[in-house]
Write a protein that holds these residues in place. Structure first.
Motif, PDB file in Angstrom:
ATOM      1  N   ILE A 250      -3.358  10.863  -2.038  1.00 37.52           N
ATOM      2  CA  ILE A 250      -2.778   9.871  -1.136  1.00 37.52           C
ATOM      3  C   ILE A 250      -3.665   9.759   0.095  1.00 37.52           C
ATOM      4  N   LYS A 251      -4.054   8.535   0.433  1.00 36.25           N
ATOM      5  CA  LYS A 251      -4.964   8.291   1.547  1.00 36.25           C
ATOM      6  C   LYS A 251      -4.223   8.014   2.849  1.00 36.25           C
ATOM      7  N   GLN A 252      -3.088   7.330   2.751  1.00 42.69           N
ATOM      8  CA  GLN A 252      -2.391   6.897   3.968  1.00 42.69           C
ATOM      9  C   GLN A 252      -0.902   6.798   3.704  1.00 42.69           C
ATOM     10  N   VAL A 253      -0.107   7.122   4.718  1.00 44.29           N
ATOM     11  CA  VAL A 253       1.341   6.991   4.632  1.00 44.29           C
ATOM     12  C   VAL A 253       1.837   6.260   5.874  1.00 44.29           C
ATOM     13  N   ARG A 254       2.914   5.488   5.701  1.00 47.33           N
ATOM     14  CA  ARG A 254       3.493   4.778   6.831  1.00 47.33           C
ATOM     15  C   ARG A 254       4.968   4.529   6.560  1.00 47.33           C
TER      16      ARG A 254
END
Length: 276
Positions: A250-254
Motif C-alpha cells: 500500500i502506497k497511500q491511505v486517506r
C-alpha cells in the motif's frame, strides 16, 4: 487517455461491476479504480477524488446525479504534478516540480489564474504546500528550512516559522504539510509530527515516527505503518492500530467522511467503508 475501470456503489448507485483484487470481503468495497499509473491521489470533503499522474490530474465525481463524471486537466509545460490540495474544492491548489510553481483550478479543473513562480518570492525549493481556511498558503521551502505563509491576494509572504532543523536539533526531511482551523502540521519520519498554532508558532512534537502516509483529520493523526493504520490523538493520549486485510503493498491511505481510500502500488485505488 489512461484506462479507468471503476466499481461505484456510492449512495447505492452502481456504475459498473468490475473489481478484481483478491478477497475484499473483510471491508465493504464501494470503489475500485484499476489503473497502475496513478502516482498519488487526494479527496475533498464533498467526496470527489483527484487522481494524480505524471503530468495530468483526473477528478472523479462519484454521484448518480452527475453520472459519475470524470474530468481532467493537463499542462505538460508546467512540469510534473507534485501535489494537490483540495481543501477548498472551488479553489484547488496544484504544485508542480521541477519548475517550482503553483496554479489554482476551479471545481471543473479550469485554471483560475496563470502559474505563480515561487522563486519570484525568494522561495527556491518549495517541497510542500497547504491551503488555509482564509485561502492563504503555507509553503515549506527546503533551502530556507522554514514554513512560510503566502497571501496570494497581496502576493507576499506574511509570516515565517523558525528554522525546522534548529527547532528539532537534528537533520530531517519533511514529507507532509497540512493546515486546518486549529493549526499547522509538518510530518517528518525522523521526528514525528510537528504541531504549530494557526499563526505558525511552534507548539510541540508528537513523537509518532516512521509513517509512510499521513493525514490530519478531526484532531487525529492518521498514518500508514506497514500493513496497519495508526490513529493517534493530537491533544489527548490516544493510540490505536488497525490491521489491513491486504497482502499487496500500500502506497497511500486517506480518510474522508466514512470512507477509507487505499492506493496500492502498481495496481490502483480502492475505496471502502471504514468502520471507524
Amino acid at each position: 487517455m489512461k484506462k479507468l475501470i471503476a466499481t461505484l456503489l456510492y449512495t447505492g448507485f452502481i456504475l459498473t461491476a468490475k473489481a478484481q483484487f483478491g478477497d475484499l470481503s473483510t471491508l465493504d468495497t464501494v470503489l475500485w479504480v484499476a489503473d497502475p499509473t496513478i502516482k498519488s491521489f487526494t479527496t475533498d470533503n464533498l467526496g470527489n477524488i483527484y487522481l494524480i499522474y505524471e503530468e495530468e490530474i483526473k477528478k472523479i465525481v462519484p454521484y448518480p446525479a452527475a453520472n459519475a463524471v470524470k474530468i481532467s486537466f493537463s499542462e505538460p509545460q508546467l512540469g510534473k504534478v507534485a501535489s494537490i490540495d483540495a481543501f477548498n474544492p472551488m479553489r484547488i491548489l496544484v504544485r508542480y516540480q521541477p519548475f517550482n510553481n503553483i496554479i489554482f483550478l476551479d471545481n471543473k479543473l479550469n485554471k483560475i489564474q496563470q502559474s505563480l513562480q515561487l522563486e519570484e518570492l525568494g522561495l527556491m525549493d518549495v517541497q510542500l504546500a497547504s491551503m488555509t481556511t482564509q485561502n492563504r498558503i503555507w509553503l515549506y521551502d527546503q533551502v530556507l528550512d522554514q514554513i512560510v505563509l503566502f497571501n496570494p491576494r497581496l502576493e507576499g509572504i506574511e509570516f515565517s516559522t523558525q528554522n525546522i532543523t534548529q527547532l528539532l536539533g537534528v537533520e530531517n526531511t519533511p514529507e507532509y504539510l497540512q493546515s486546518d482551523a486549529s493549526g499547522v502540521y509538518l510530518y517528518l519520519r525522523e521526528a514525528g509530527l510537528m504541531i504549530f498554532d494557526v499563526f505558525g508558532n511552534f507548539v510541540k512534537v508528537l513523537p509518532v515516527k516512521n509513517l509512510t502516509s499521513v493525514q490530519i483529520k478531526d484532531k487525529k493523526l492518521y498514518g500508514l505503518e506497514g500493513k496497519r493504520i495508526l490513529i493517534s490523538g493530537l491533544n489527548v493520549n490516544f493510540l490505536r492500530r488497525v490491521e489491513l486485510p491486504y497482502k499487496e503493498p500500500i502506497k497511500q491511505v486517506r480518510f474522508e467522511n466514512q470512507f477509507i481510500f487505499l492506493l496500492f502500488e502498481g495496481k490502483g485505488l480502492l475505496v471502502a467503508l471504514f468502520p471507524g
